[in-house]
Design an enzyme around this catalytic site. Structure first.
Site, PDB file in Angstrom:
ATOM      1  N   LYS A  15      -8.593   9.772 -43.541  1.00 17.71           N
ATOM      2  CA  LYS A  15      -9.936  10.002 -44.073  1.00 17.71           C
ATOM      3  C   LYS A  15      -9.932  11.081 -45.163  1.00 17.71           C
ATOM      4  O   LYS A  15     -10.482  10.896 -46.240  1.00 17.71           O
ATOM      5  CB  LYS A  15     -10.894  10.430 -42.942  1.00 17.71           C
ATOM      6  CG  LYS A  15     -10.945   9.446 -41.774  1.00 17.71           C
ATOM      7  CD  LYS A  15     -11.890   9.908 -40.678  1.00 17.71           C
ATOM      8  CE  LYS A  15     -11.486  11.199 -39.977  1.00 17.71           C
ATOM      9  NZ  LYS A  15     -10.218  11.111 -39.204  1.00 17.71           N
ATOM     10  N   ARG A  90     -19.568  11.803 -35.190  1.00 11.31           N
ATOM     11  CA  ARG A  90     -18.531  11.569 -34.188  1.00 11.31           C
ATOM     12  C   ARG A  90     -19.108  11.208 -32.823  1.00 11.31           C
ATOM     13  O   ARG A  90     -18.343  10.950 -31.895  1.00 11.31           O
ATOM     14  CB  ARG A  90     -17.702  12.845 -34.013  1.00 11.31           C
ATOM     15  CG  ARG A  90     -16.365  12.846 -34.763  1.00 11.31           C
ATOM     16  CD  ARG A  90     -15.784  14.236 -34.566  1.00 11.31           C
ATOM     17  NE  ARG A  90     -14.373  14.342 -34.642  1.00 11.31           N
ATOM     18  CZ  ARG A  90     -13.679  14.729 -35.718  1.00 11.31           C
ATOM     19  NH1 ARG A  90     -14.275  14.958 -36.843  1.00 11.31           N
ATOM     20  NH2 ARG A  90     -12.388  14.869 -35.656  1.00 11.31           N
ATOM     21  N   ARG A 174      -7.653  14.694 -28.913  1.00 11.25           N
ATOM     22  CA  ARG A 174      -8.525  14.276 -30.019  1.00 11.25           C
ATOM     23  C   ARG A 174      -8.634  12.758 -30.081  1.00 11.25           C
ATOM     24  O   ARG A 174      -9.701  12.210 -30.361  1.00 11.25           O
ATOM     25  CB  ARG A 174      -8.005  14.853 -31.337  1.00 11.25           C
ATOM     26  CG  ARG A 174      -8.341  16.348 -31.452  1.00 11.25           C
ATOM     27  CD  ARG A 174      -7.388  17.092 -32.372  1.00 11.25           C
ATOM     28  NE  ARG A 174      -7.394  16.622 -33.733  1.00 11.25           N
ATOM     29  CZ  ARG A 174      -6.431  16.908 -34.616  1.00 11.25           C
ATOM     30  NH1 ARG A 174      -5.405  17.661 -34.275  1.00 11.25           N
ATOM     31  NH2 ARG A 174      -6.495  16.441 -35.834  1.00 11.25           N
TER      32      ARG A 174
HETATM   33  P1  ADP Z   1      -9.149  15.152 -38.183  1.00  5.85           P
HETATM   34  O1  ADP Z   1      -9.012  15.321 -39.670  1.00  5.85           O
HETATM   35  O2  ADP Z   1      -7.848  15.273 -37.506  1.00  5.85           O
HETATM   36  O3  ADP Z   1      -9.933  13.934 -37.828  1.00  5.85           O
HETATM   37  P2  ADP Z   1     -11.203  17.176 -38.263  1.00  5.85           P
HETATM   38  O4  ADP Z   1     -10.710  18.137 -39.291  1.00  5.85           O
HETATM   39  O5  ADP Z   1     -12.240  16.203 -38.685  1.00  5.85           O
HETATM   40  O6  ADP Z   1      -9.955  16.411 -37.625  1.00  5.85           O
HETATM   41  O7  ADP Z   1     -11.760  17.959 -36.997  1.00  5.85           O
HETATM   42  C1  ADP Z   1     -11.025  19.002 -36.386  1.00  5.85           C
HETATM   43  C2  ADP Z   1     -11.788  19.486 -35.149  1.00  5.85           C
HETATM   44  O8  ADP Z   1     -13.070  20.015 -35.558  1.00  5.85           O
HETATM   45  C3  ADP Z   1     -12.123  18.401 -34.135  1.00  5.85           C
HETATM   46  O9  ADP Z   1     -11.066  18.184 -33.216  1.00  5.85           O
HETATM   47  C4  ADP Z   1     -13.373  18.992 -33.464  1.00  5.85           C
HETATM   48  O10 ADP Z   1     -13.025  20.013 -32.552  1.00  5.85           O
HETATM   49  C5  ADP Z   1     -14.084  19.647 -34.635  1.00  5.85           C
HETATM   50  N1  ADP Z   1     -15.036  18.730 -35.319  1.00  5.85           N
HETATM   51  C6  ADP Z   1     -14.960  18.290 -36.612  1.00  5.85           C
HETATM   52  N2  ADP Z   1     -15.986  17.475 -36.909  1.00  5.85           N
HETATM   53  C7  ADP Z   1     -16.732  17.368 -35.775  1.00  5.85           C
HETATM   54  C8  ADP Z   1     -17.903  16.647 -35.426  1.00  5.85           C
HETATM   55  N3  ADP Z   1     -18.525  15.830 -36.310  1.00  5.85           N
HETATM   56  N4  ADP Z   1     -18.391  16.783 -34.157  1.00  5.85           N
HETATM   57  C9  ADP Z   1     -17.786  17.581 -33.257  1.00  5.85           C
HETATM   58  N5  ADP Z   1     -16.663  18.282 -33.514  1.00  5.85           N
HETATM   59  C10 ADP Z   1     -16.133  18.189 -34.768  1.00  5.85           C
HETATM   60  P1  ADP Z   2      -7.565  12.407 -41.338  1.00  5.40           P
HETATM   61  O1  ADP Z   2      -8.400  13.171 -42.348  1.00  5.40           O
HETATM   62  O2  ADP Z   2      -8.122  11.047 -41.046  1.00  5.40           O
HETATM   63  O3  ADP Z   2      -7.316  13.195 -40.093  1.00  5.40           O
HETATM   64  P2  ADP Z   2      -5.379  12.780 -43.276  1.00  5.40           P
HETATM   65  O4  ADP Z   2      -5.956  12.192 -44.518  1.00  5.40           O
HETATM   66  O5  ADP Z   2      -5.315  14.254 -43.193  1.00  5.40           O
HETATM   67  O6  ADP Z   2      -6.135  12.144 -41.978  1.00  5.40           O
HETATM   68  O7  ADP Z   2      -3.919  12.155 -43.064  1.00  5.40           O
HETATM   69  C1  ADP Z   2      -3.073  12.590 -41.992  1.00  5.40           C
HETATM   70  C2  ADP Z   2      -1.638  12.748 -42.520  1.00  5.40           C
HETATM   71  O8  ADP Z   2      -1.097  11.448 -42.808  1.00  5.40           O
HETATM   72  C3  ADP Z   2      -1.518  13.570 -43.800  1.00  5.40           C
HETATM   73  O9  ADP Z   2      -0.336  14.333 -43.748  1.00  5.40           O
HETATM   74  C4  ADP Z   2      -1.442  12.512 -44.915  1.00  5.40           C
HETATM   75  O10 ADP Z   2      -0.658  12.969 -46.011  1.00  5.40           O
HETATM   76  C5  ADP Z   2      -0.779  11.330 -44.205  1.00  5.40           C
HETATM   77  N1  ADP Z   2      -1.322  10.034 -44.630  1.00  5.40           N
HETATM   78  C6  ADP Z   2      -2.609   9.738 -44.989  1.00  5.40           C
HETATM   79  N2  ADP Z   2      -2.740   8.433 -45.295  1.00  5.40           N
HETATM   80  C7  ADP Z   2      -1.513   7.875 -45.125  1.00  5.40           C
HETATM   81  C8  ADP Z   2      -0.995   6.529 -45.292  1.00  5.40           C
HETATM   82  N3  ADP Z   2      -1.781   5.505 -45.675  1.00  5.40           N
HETATM   83  N4  ADP Z   2       0.317   6.340 -45.013  1.00  5.40           N
HETATM   84  C9  ADP Z   2       1.118   7.380 -44.596  1.00  5.40           C
HETATM   85  N5  ADP Z   2       0.684   8.643 -44.430  1.00  5.40           N
HETATM   86  C10 ADP Z   2      -0.607   8.898 -44.691  1.00  5.40           C
END
Ligand code: ADP
Ligand code: ADP
Ligand code: ZN
Length: 221
Positions: A15, A90, A174
């Protein structure tokens, strides 16, 4: 035309990576509640103090806090900026709040793009994730290395960081939170006919192309 898009998918689905591409290519603004919460933790605000332990455990921060952050940020941006919601909503309660938040500001949800990924690939993606400490550009140990080792492609910084919650144990929590609380909100949007599924296992550029195609259909159609 002002667009309001949700990027939906489990932790590590891509994302943030895709939202950042859309910012660069279309001047859209990424609204990541995770980034906002991490900024609050770093600044030591009351919200940050409340959120830190919950985030470290991989559980969800309260609906009130995150919806409050989204409303504030939209007010700062004003009405004419296209936005990508990343990591919000979420829960069902957050999805309801988002409808109200948007309606109160003359906005409406145009599209929900779900990134479909295999769960067993996510631990690998998350434990290899790091970012530039200076500008926040995201990288991966294997899938997206800086072009010159140790140097950020975007700003040239040599400092990188990893998130404290990007460890295998927290990732499992998560993912379970996503399955239990976030995946169930999809049918609300499916019923409105605004969901498109994208193969999130494809290469980053291929995923980006698929999203571009959806957005051009949304703006012309
Ligand atoms: P990821 O990129 O791995 O999906 P995020 O950066 O979006 O993770 O979120 C990291 C943490 O922040 C989550 O595990 C949660 O604890 C908190 N968080 C982020 N967005 C939300 C949300 N919309 N509702 C509740 N908790 C959130
Ligand atoms: P999210 O915001 O959904 O938690 P991220 O965009 O941070 O996910 O991506 C998680 C990890 O995977 C990062 O280190 C990113 O560079 C890598 N990544 C993202 N998209 C891809 C893809 N299509 N293929 C392989 N690796 C990816
Ligand atoms: Zn950088």
């Amino acid at each position: 035309m002002t667009l309001n898009i949700i990027l939906l998918g489990p932790p590590g689905a891509g994302k943030g990576t895709q939202a950042s591409r859309l910012e660069d290519e279309h001047g859209m603004i990424q609204l990541s509640t995770g980034d906002m919460l991490r900024a609050a933790v770093k600044a030591g605000t009351p919200t940050g103090k409340q959120a830190k332990a919950v985030m470290d455990a991989g559980e969800l921060v309260s609906d009130e806090i995150v919806s409050g952050l989204i409303g504030e940020r939209l007010d700062e941006l004003g009405p004419d900026v296209s936005v990508i919601f990343d990591g919000y909503p979420r829960t069902g309660a957050q999805a309801e709040s988002l409808d109200e938040i948007l309606a109160a500001r003359g906005r409406k949800l145009d599209h929900v793009i779900e990134l479909l990924v295999q769960e067993d690939a996510l631990v690998d993606r998350i434990t290899g994730r790091f970012s530039c400490a200076q500008c926040g550009e995201g990288y991966h140990d294997r899938y997206k290395q800086p072009k010159v080792a140790g140097t950020c492609d975007v700003c040239g910084s040599h400092e990188f960081k990893r998130r404290p919650d990007d460890n295998e144990e927290t990732v499992r929590t998560r993912m379970a939170e996503y399955r239990a609380k976030t995946a169930p909100i999809l049918p609300i949007y499916e019923a409105r006919g605004i969901v498109t599924h994208v193969d999130g296992m494809a290469d980053i550029d291929v995923v980006n192309d698929a999203i571009e195609t959806i957005l051009s259909a949304a703006t012309t159609g």
